[in-house]
Write an enzyme that holds these catalytic residues in place. Structure first.
Site, PDB file in Angstrom:
ATOM      1  N   LYS A 116       0.832  -1.213   0.000  1.00  0.00           N
ATOM      2  CA  LYS A 116       0.000   0.000   0.000  1.00  0.00           C
ATOM      3  C   LYS A 116       0.862   1.256   0.000  1.00  0.00           C
ATOM      4  O   LYS A 116       0.524   2.263  -0.619  1.00  0.00           O
ATOM      5  CB  LYS A 116      -0.943  -0.001   1.216  1.00  0.00           C
ATOM      6  CG  LYS A 116      -1.857  -1.223   1.280  1.00  0.00           C
ATOM      7  CD  LYS A 116      -2.652  -1.453   0.007  1.00  0.00           C
ATOM      8  CE  LYS A 116      -2.874  -2.935  -0.233  1.00  0.00           C
ATOM      9  NZ  LYS A 116      -3.308  -3.298  -1.571  1.00  0.00           N
ATOM     10  N   GLU A 200      -2.015   9.213   8.326  1.00  0.00           N
ATOM     11  CA  GLU A 200      -2.773   9.975   7.324  1.00  0.00           C
ATOM     12  C   GLU A 200      -3.785  10.860   8.028  1.00  0.00           C
ATOM     13  O   GLU A 200      -4.260  10.521   9.118  1.00  0.00           O
ATOM     14  CB  GLU A 200      -3.560   9.019   6.394  1.00  0.00           C
ATOM     15  CG  GLU A 200      -2.764   8.429   5.266  1.00  0.00           C
ATOM     16  CD  GLU A 200      -3.611   7.545   4.346  1.00  0.00           C
ATOM     17  OE1 GLU A 200      -4.854   7.578   4.441  1.00  0.00           O
ATOM     18  OE2 GLU A 200      -3.001   6.821   3.538  1.00  0.00           O
ATOM     19  N   HIS A 235     -16.168  -3.730   5.393  1.00  0.00           N
ATOM     20  CA  HIS A 235     -15.395  -3.836   4.155  1.00  0.00           C
ATOM     21  C   HIS A 235     -15.990  -4.831   3.166  1.00  0.00           C
ATOM     22  O   HIS A 235     -15.356  -5.159   2.155  1.00  0.00           O
ATOM     23  CB  HIS A 235     -13.919  -4.156   4.438  1.00  0.00           C
ATOM     24  CG  HIS A 235     -13.275  -3.158   5.360  1.00  0.00           C
ATOM     25  ND1 HIS A 235     -13.030  -1.855   4.979  1.00  0.00           N
ATOM     26  CD2 HIS A 235     -12.878  -3.240   6.650  1.00  0.00           C
ATOM     27  CE1 HIS A 235     -12.495  -1.202   5.998  1.00  0.00           C
ATOM     28  NE2 HIS A 235     -12.395  -2.010   7.018  1.00  0.00           N
ATOM     29  N   ARG A 292      -7.294  -6.966 -10.385  1.00  0.00           N
ATOM     30  CA  ARG A 292      -8.101  -8.128 -10.789  1.00  0.00           C
ATOM     31  C   ARG A 292      -9.439  -7.646 -11.350  1.00  0.00           C
ATOM     32  O   ARG A 292      -9.767  -6.468 -11.232  1.00  0.00           O
ATOM     33  CB  ARG A 292      -8.380  -8.992  -9.553  1.00  0.00           C
ATOM     34  CG  ARG A 292      -9.139  -8.206  -8.484  1.00  0.00           C
ATOM     35  CD  ARG A 292      -9.754  -9.054  -7.404  1.00  0.00           C
ATOM     36  NE  ARG A 292     -10.664  -8.249  -6.598  1.00  0.00           N
ATOM     37  CZ  ARG A 292     -10.307  -7.469  -5.590  1.00  0.00           C
ATOM     38  NH1 ARG A 292      -9.043  -7.375  -5.241  1.00  0.00           N
ATOM     39  NH2 ARG A 292     -11.209  -6.766  -4.934  1.00  0.00           N
TER      40      ARG A 292
HETATM   41  C1  MV4 Z   1      -9.178   5.832   5.054  1.00  0.00           C
HETATM   42  C2  MV4 Z   1     -10.425   6.264   5.559  1.00  0.00           C
HETATM   43  C3  MV4 Z   1     -10.523   7.574   5.994  1.00  0.00           C
HETATM   44  N1  MV4 Z   1      -9.435   8.390   5.949  1.00  0.00           N
HETATM   45  N2  MV4 Z   1      -8.133   6.685   5.014  1.00  0.00           N
HETATM   46  C4  MV4 Z   1     -10.317   1.213   4.680  1.00  0.00           C
HETATM   47  C5  MV4 Z   1      -9.532   0.082   4.127  1.00  0.00           C
HETATM   48  C6  MV4 Z   1      -8.411   0.668   3.341  1.00  0.00           C
HETATM   49  N3  MV4 Z   1      -8.506   0.252   1.980  1.00  0.00           N
HETATM   50  C7  MV4 Z   1      -8.536   2.146   3.490  1.00  0.00           C
HETATM   51  N4  MV4 Z   1      -9.689   2.410   4.267  1.00  0.00           N
HETATM   52  C8  MV4 Z   1      -9.995   3.668   4.674  1.00  0.00           C
HETATM   53  N5  MV4 Z   1      -8.990   4.590   4.614  1.00  0.00           N
HETATM   54  C9  MV4 Z   1      -8.284   7.933   5.473  1.00  0.00           C
HETATM   55  N6  MV4 Z   1      -7.224   8.740   5.466  1.00  0.00           N
HETATM   56  C10 MV4 Z   1     -11.484   5.349   5.584  1.00  0.00           C
HETATM   57  C11 MV4 Z   1     -11.266   4.041   5.148  1.00  0.00           C
HETATM   58  C12 MV4 Z   1     -12.405   3.166   5.217  1.00  0.00           C
HETATM   59  C13 MV4 Z   1     -13.036   2.677   4.049  1.00  0.00           C
HETATM   60  C14 MV4 Z   1     -12.564   2.953   2.780  1.00  0.00           C
HETATM   61  C15 MV4 Z   1     -13.185   2.445   1.650  1.00  0.00           C
HETATM   62  C16 MV4 Z   1     -14.326   1.662   1.786  1.00  0.00           C
HETATM   63  C17 MV4 Z   1     -14.802   1.374   3.030  1.00  0.00           C
HETATM   64  C18 MV4 Z   1     -14.164   1.874   4.176  1.00  0.00           C
HETATM   65  C19 MV4 Z   1     -14.687   1.570   5.436  1.00  0.00           C
HETATM   66  C20 MV4 Z   1     -14.074   2.048   6.556  1.00  0.00           C
HETATM   67  C21 MV4 Z   1     -12.933   2.848   6.448  1.00  0.00           C
END
Ligand code: MV4
Length: 525
Positions: A116, A200, A235, A292
């Site tokens: 990541k 972040e 998720h 994918r």
């Molecule tokens: C975040 C965020 C809020 N702020 N980053 C969740 C898994 C990973 N792929 C990144 N994720 C998130 N990153 C910042 N700076 C909120 C999430 C997040 C989220 C992102 C996409 C889809 C669903 C989510 C559910 C909870 C938190």
């Protein structure tokens, strides 16, 4: 084009890939575990080979054996679908080293996006916006304090090796920083064997919007627009749509260009997805890339008219994309519901058993991508995704009405499914207004969770009589539509007010002529 392709997956996505193969005149070779010997994907394929016992680790994840099967049976390519081996760099490389074609990106592109922080660094280098923050691991608490002040609370601690939300901690106040940092590092170490954590700015209430890209081996790279995937729980997405109410054509253009830039920089080929957060000020930030085909690809197919799986195969075989970016515009609205074997009224517990009866919706604008049929056994070895119900209509409002209609047509008897929950979702005011973000579903779970209302005794008698009449006519339906609401009743465990027995049990207890005595026993008149 290939003459034969091995489909290294099961369920609905294996069926989807087999369909694309048939349309292209390509023979399909299915693989299956002992649990899937009579699964639809096995019957639909031209050939099928057993690859081991039910657990994935001994079957669908044994890459070396799958490659051997492909070679032994004369397949030239392997399509991994999603999940299982689809994002394993070593598998993509092993397929190539065996002289076969991996229907997906090069192993190097999977590797480039696998970390990541590496993906984040590549994004920054290529002028793709990311959430303000760092990429290097936090050295100690003092550095963490300094950076948290710089970006401003709330901040989010993330595992460098991570993904999928593991090792993530929101910190809203400086006083919580020390314990959260320790907790995030421990969780990261446990999950990924690496305690590196970076920082972040925490984005409040964003949407999850992703861009589908498609690139060929000749340097053509296209954006196929966005999918809105904010309706998710832990998720796991439940509903996806394209386009997104939150994305203007200007934003679509910017996000699409950013995704294409990043994919090019990663040496990407084939279908892929760039995930973004879209905040309340319409700012977008790159999160990660999925290397994918995704579960939700059909909504993009519906609004662009481009068959993603056919093009995956064509691209893998060396064909050129014949489309220009300015020819790709979303038309109408598409929406997908993931139909899972989960008991949404009981904490989304997995539901298992035999599908006694399945009625698949149809009619205008309806698509069913399924891996089940009447008689299928649903166990615990694999993902709970049974099928996807996808609709297309001219507008979002019409798509929601069409989805609601299609869900009413859907009957799955024998196990609990998410179908009733999806019906309530389509009826929800906030959802209908598009007022959704990534925390929306979890906040609304209490009010959306559908508890079946008890059917009264007279209704129960009517239903049982109707079902028995069906049985006498030699039909297998085990559910009945309540004329008042359109709800289907008796599928599995619909409660009956004043009875110890659910409708299905009443029905099952009744012999061809025994329903009256059962009804009497239950106090029916
Ligand atoms: C975040 C965020 C809020 N702020 N980053 C969740 C898994 C990973 N792929 C990144 N994720 C998130 N990153 C910042 N700076 C909120 C999430 C997040 C989220 C992102 C996409 C889809 C669903 C989510 C559910 C909870 C938190």
């Amino acid at each position: 084009m290939f003459s034969k392709v091995l489909v290294a997956n099961r369920g609905e996505i294996a069926v989807r890939i087999i369909r694309a193969c048939r349309e292209l005149g390509v023979k399909s070779l299915a693989i299956y575990s002992d649990a899937d010997a009579s699964a639809p994907h096995v019957r639909e394929a031209d050939e099928a080979v057993n690859i081991g016992p039910p657990p994935s680790r001994q079957s669908y994840l044994v890459g070396e054996r799958i490659i051997e099967v492909a070679k032994d049976h004369g397949a030239q390519a392997i399509h991994p679908g999603y999940g299982f081996l689809s994002e394993q760099e070593w598998f993509a490389r092993a397929v190539r080293n065996a002289g076969l074609v991996f229907v997906g990106p090069p192993a190097e592109a999977i590797a480039a996006m696998g970390s990541k922080t590496a993906a984040r660094t590549l994004a920054v280098k290529n002028n793709v916006p990311v959430v303000p923050g760092t990429t290097e691991a936090l050295a100690d608490l003092d550095v963490a304090r300094e950076l948290a002040e710089k970006f401003g609370y709330p901040i989010l601690l993330k595992a460098a090796a991570g993904g999928g939300g593991k090792g993530m901690r929101v910190v809203r106040d400086p006083s919580e920083l020390e314990s959260s940092l320790g907790g995030a590092q421990r969780e990261a170490k446990n999950a990924f064997g690496d305690d590196a954590v970076y920082i972040e700015k925490y984005i409040e209430g964003p949407r999850h919007v992703e861009i589908q890209i498609l690139g060929d081996k000749h340097g053509n790279m296209l954006s196929l627009g966005e999918r809105e995937c904010s309706v998710q729980r832990r998720h796991q997405k439940m509903v996806e749509e394209s386009p997104s109410v939150a994305v203007s054509s200007q934003h679509r253009h910017w996000m699409g260009e950013a995704a294409v830039r990043l994919a090019r920089a990663a040496g990407y080929v084939n279908a892929g997805t760039c995930e973004f957060l879209l905040d309340q000020n319409d700012e977008f930030y790159f999160l990660e890339m999925n290397t994918r085909l995704q579960v939700e690809h059909p909504v993009t197919e519906f609004v662009t008219g481009i068959d993603l799986v056919q093009w995956q195969l064509r691209i893998a075989a060396g064909e050129r994309l014949p489309f220009l970016q300015n020819e790709i515009k979303p038309r109408g609205w598409a929406m997908e519901c993931r139909i899972t074997s989960e008991d949404t009224a009981n904490g989304f517990l997995p539901s298992t058993g035999r599908i006694d009866y399945l009625h698949i919706p149809s009619g205008p604008g309806v698509r069913w991508d399924g891996g089940i049929e009447t008689g299928s056994e649903v166990g615990l070895h694999y993902d709970p995704l049974l099928a996807k119900l996808i609709v297309w209509a001219a507008t979002r409002e019409l798509a929601i009405e069409r989805m609601h209609r299609a869900l009413l047509e859907l009957t799955i008897d024998g196990i609990e499914t998410s179908r009733d929950f999806h019906l309530r979702l389509m009826e929800d005011g906030e959802f209908r207004r598009g007022e959704i973000e990534i925390q929306w579903l979890e906040r609304r779970l209490g009010s959306l969770t559908y508890v079946k209302p008890p059917v009264d005794l007279v209704d129960a008698a009517t239903i049982v009589a109707a079902l028995l009449a069906e049985r006498d006519r030699g039909r297998t339906a085990t559910s009945y539509r309540l004329p008042a609401t359109g709800e289907r009743v008796a599928g599995s465990r619909w409660p009956v007010a004043g009875s110890r027995w659910p409708v299905a049990a009443l029905y099952n207890e009744c012999g061809t002529d025994g329903w009256k005595s059962t009804a009497r026993r239950e106090g029916l008149r």
